[in-house]
Design an enzyme around this catalytic site. Sequence first.
Site, PDB file in Angstrom:
ATOM      1  CB  ILE A 227      -0.957  -0.016   1.200  1.00 35.91           C
ATOM      2  CG1 ILE A 227      -2.013  -1.116   1.014  1.00 35.91           C
ATOM      3  CG2 ILE A 227      -1.645   1.338   1.368  1.00 35.91           C
ATOM      4  CD1 ILE A 227      -2.929  -1.318   2.202  1.00 35.91           C
ATOM      5  CE  LYS A 303       0.987 -16.023  18.786  1.00 35.77           C
ATOM      6  NZ  LYS A 303       0.919 -17.490  18.667  1.00 35.77           N
ATOM      7  CG  ASN A 353     -10.672  -8.992  12.956  1.00 37.09           C
ATOM      8  OD1 ASN A 353     -11.654  -9.736  12.908  1.00 37.09           O
ATOM      9  ND2 ASN A 353      -9.660  -9.105  12.113  1.00 37.09           N
ATOM     10  CE1 TYR A 359      -2.886  -3.251  11.875  1.00 34.45           C
ATOM     11  CE2 TYR A 359      -5.242  -3.657  11.696  1.00 34.45           C
ATOM     12  CZ  TYR A 359      -4.064  -3.186  11.153  1.00 34.45           C
ATOM     13  OH  TYR A 359      -4.058  -2.654   9.877  1.00 34.45           O
ATOM     14  CB  THR A 394      -1.522  -6.401   0.736  1.00 37.80           C
ATOM     15  OG1 THR A 394      -1.924  -7.049   1.956  1.00 37.80           O
ATOM     16  CG2 THR A 394      -2.306  -5.108   0.558  1.00 37.80           C
TER      17      THR A 394
END
Length: 453
Positions: A227, A303, A353, A359, A394
């Site tokens: 990206i 994780k 998520n 993240y 990606t």
Amino acid sequence: MTDRYTKAVNSGFTQTLAKKLGLPRPAVLRRYRAGDSLTVGPVLVVSDGASKADADAIAQTLLGWDLDVRREPTDDVRWGAVVLVLTEATAPTDASEAVLATGSVLRRLAGNGRVVTVSRAPADGDSPALSATRHGVDGFLRSVAKELRGGATGNGVVLTDDVAVDDPSVLGTLRFFLGAKSAYVDGQLLRVGPTADGVPAADAPEPATDRPLTGQVAVVTGAARGIGAAIARTLHRDGATVVCVDVPAAGEALAATANAVGGTALQLDVTAEDAGERILAHARERHGRLDVVVHNAGITRDKLLANMKPGQWDAVIAVNLAAQLRINAALLEAGLEGLRIVSLASTSGIAGNKGQTNYAFSKAGVIGHTRATAGLLAARGGTANAVAPGFIETEMTSRIPFATREVARRIPSLAQGGQPVDVAEAIAFLASPAAAGVNGQVLRVCGQHLVGQ
């Protein structure tokens, strides 16, 4: 990084077979190519009665963009776009006739067509009826976007603070949504406010400018590949001189990207304490100025939280979030005029998520600091915005297990993953002078993914 299924059901024998079997057929999306028409057919501009003057102004602008513009729906046209103007609607019933007129032509909306609403944002002090109407437009737009087929998309331009429909940033946003640069942006509503202090709207270029970043110097972190490299190429295409930043370990790929765009390479770990100062010094010494910073550098260490080690959490926060905060602080301290910062968030930061608590924390944090930084930059004529990609094809997503990857591709309304260039196009728009009135916003590039909608 290829969606073989989408390619197969749109070409050759497998296309015919897919039709006979009634298999889902994600459309081949129309992406930007220089010289192509903005839309794939005539544009219908409709409005409620009270919004007619605004609709007339938009229609006149579209005519100036060499588009075939109509004001009445007819049965003999394959429409390229429908622009629904509801800026002055004050009661839910005001919108009915215009909304139904829009619905009457959707069966004749061309593949890769567009539906764009132009409305006003709810505000403190609105009457209950006015607030209901303005919120209703949002729900309508998101829903109609899910009904479109053949690569068509629906998005909304939402005006704030009495901004006029002919404001350059309103028109710039409308043009972005109408064109091929927004191929993977679907079901999104982007608020457009007054042009930032110190950058008069009259000084902004026409939205139709082919190279809106001419004379600008842009920094892209994580530019070596994927990206980041697509962002560098797109900013260069739009006229910017690009400083490509990445870690020393990616030096060879970084140099290749910089050479391809005629820019310069800066080998730098963005987590370094002096990263902001070094970026600014490089831009000034090599190019004389700094106008745009794109925070693209990021990592994942997925994780379940129960299994996550301190190093896995800390590394993601350091690269994805703390580094951006530190660099922004240095840039704010330097007092740059008209600086535009665009940061990479994620739909994971909006909806969460499983297995990505670190993240998601970092990307939600990016959204938070973007909104807080927006006002600080506005005081000097700058802006801060974020782009939240969904599933993008990606190298990283190619390593996701096949079944999981296929589900992620088919969940969005467009039933496919996006391409790196789709993210790059959104960033290039937000970095351009045409988006001067877009500040503190998060634009999702997710094909109208279910999460966070």
